[in-house]
Design an enzyme around this catalytic site. Sequence first.
Site, PDB file in Angstrom:
ATOM      1  N   GLY A   1       0.819  -1.196   0.000  1.00  0.00           N
ATOM      2  CA  GLY A   1       0.000   0.000   0.000  1.00  0.00           C
ATOM      3  C   GLY A   1       0.858   1.253   0.000  1.00  0.00           C
TER       4      GLY A   1
ATOM      5  N   GLN B   1       3.029   9.896   1.528  1.00  0.00           N
ATOM      6  CA  GLN B   1       4.375   9.306   1.514  1.00  0.00           C
ATOM      7  C   GLN B   1       5.218   9.776   0.332  1.00  0.00           C
ATOM      8  OE1 GLN B   1       2.539   5.212   2.121  1.00  0.00           O
ATOM      9  NE2 GLN B   1       4.544   4.931   3.056  1.00  0.00           N
TER      10      GLN B   1
ATOM     11  N   CYS C   1       6.247  -0.575   6.776  1.00  0.00           N
ATOM     12  CA  CYS C   1       5.856   0.630   6.034  1.00  0.00           C
ATOM     13  C   CYS C   1       7.018   1.054   5.151  1.00  0.00           C
ATOM     14  CB  CYS C   1       5.517   1.732   7.037  1.00  0.00           C
ATOM     15  SG  CYS C   1       5.046   3.284   6.268  1.00  0.00           S
ATOM     16  N   LEU C   2       6.705   1.456   3.926  1.00  0.00           N
ATOM     17  CA  LEU C   2       7.773   1.899   3.019  1.00  0.00           C
ATOM     18  C   LEU C   2       8.458   3.159   3.541  1.00  0.00           C
ATOM     19  CD1 LEU C   2       6.032   1.313  -0.440  1.00  0.00           C
ATOM     20  CD2 LEU C   2       7.748  -0.129   0.672  1.00  0.00           C
TER      21      LEU C   2
ATOM     22  N   HIS D   1      -4.004   1.473   7.999  1.00  0.00           N
ATOM     23  CA  HIS D   1      -2.622   1.970   8.002  1.00  0.00           C
ATOM     24  C   HIS D   1      -2.466   3.140   7.020  1.00  0.00           C
ATOM     25  CE1 HIS D   1       1.927   1.105   7.879  1.00  0.00           C
ATOM     26  NE2 HIS D   1       1.738   1.918   6.858  1.00  0.00           N
ATOM     27  N   GLU D   2      -3.040   2.981   5.825  1.00  0.00           N
ATOM     28  CA  GLU D   2      -2.882   4.026   4.799  1.00  0.00           C
ATOM     29  C   GLU D   2      -3.703   5.274   5.129  1.00  0.00           C
ATOM     30  OE1 GLU D   2      -0.462   3.638   2.869  1.00  0.00           O
ATOM     31  OE2 GLU D   2      -0.246   1.485   3.141  1.00  0.00           O
TER      32      GLU D   2
ATOM     33  N   HIS E   1      -1.805   7.436   7.349  1.00  0.00           N
ATOM     34  CA  HIS E   1      -0.819   8.283   6.646  1.00  0.00           C
ATOM     35  C   HIS E   1      -1.447   9.615   6.222  1.00  0.00           C
ATOM     36  CE1 HIS E   1       2.831   5.972   6.262  1.00  0.00           C
ATOM     37  NE2 HIS E   1       2.218   4.918   5.763  1.00  0.00           N
TER      38      HIS E   1
HETATM   39 NI    NI Z   1       2.960   2.990   5.523  1.00  0.00          NI
END
Ligand code: NI
Length: 170
Positions: A46, A51, A91-92, A133-134, A137
């Site tokens: 995701g 991000q 997470c990226l 989670h997204e 963000h």
């Molecule tokens: Ni993330």
Amino acid sequence: MSILTILEFPDRRLRTKARDVTVFDRSVTDLVEDMIETMYDYKGVGLAATQVNIHQRVIVIDTSEEKNSPLCLINPEILEKDGVEESEEGCLSVPGFFELVTRAEHIKLKARDKHGKPFEMEAGELLAVCIQHEIDHLDGKLFVDYLSPLKRRRIKSKLEKIHKQQGKKK
Ligand code: NI
């Protein structure tokens, strides 16, 4: 299409609260395509626009094994939550760290697709966790916020060290 640069914790820009998309034009569909390509390139499940330093409420997700069913959620809103599930998240924007986080097990939400068409959906398990989670963000929140301050500080200093080393190489 292009691969976008992903901001990494503790970058302050990850704390920005994203705004709703109000105009659905080419810039939105282009952003969604770039985000999907970036998510696949980084092997993530995701990605939120926050991000990639674009502060609009746009999310892309693909929890399929084959990585061939991208889901795009614009202006997502959770309508109902139930159950509790603890799972390991990564997470990226926090590369290399995986920690247990507690989320709702099942959610119902509404969102718009990349053309602005509204829809509702339900999600469970990995997809439900990923959507929560997204959406975090988009509100400037990261999964490390759910950890103890000690754990969060450790992750922060390890990543700062890595960023320093990367900076020296350039
Ligand atoms: Ni993330």
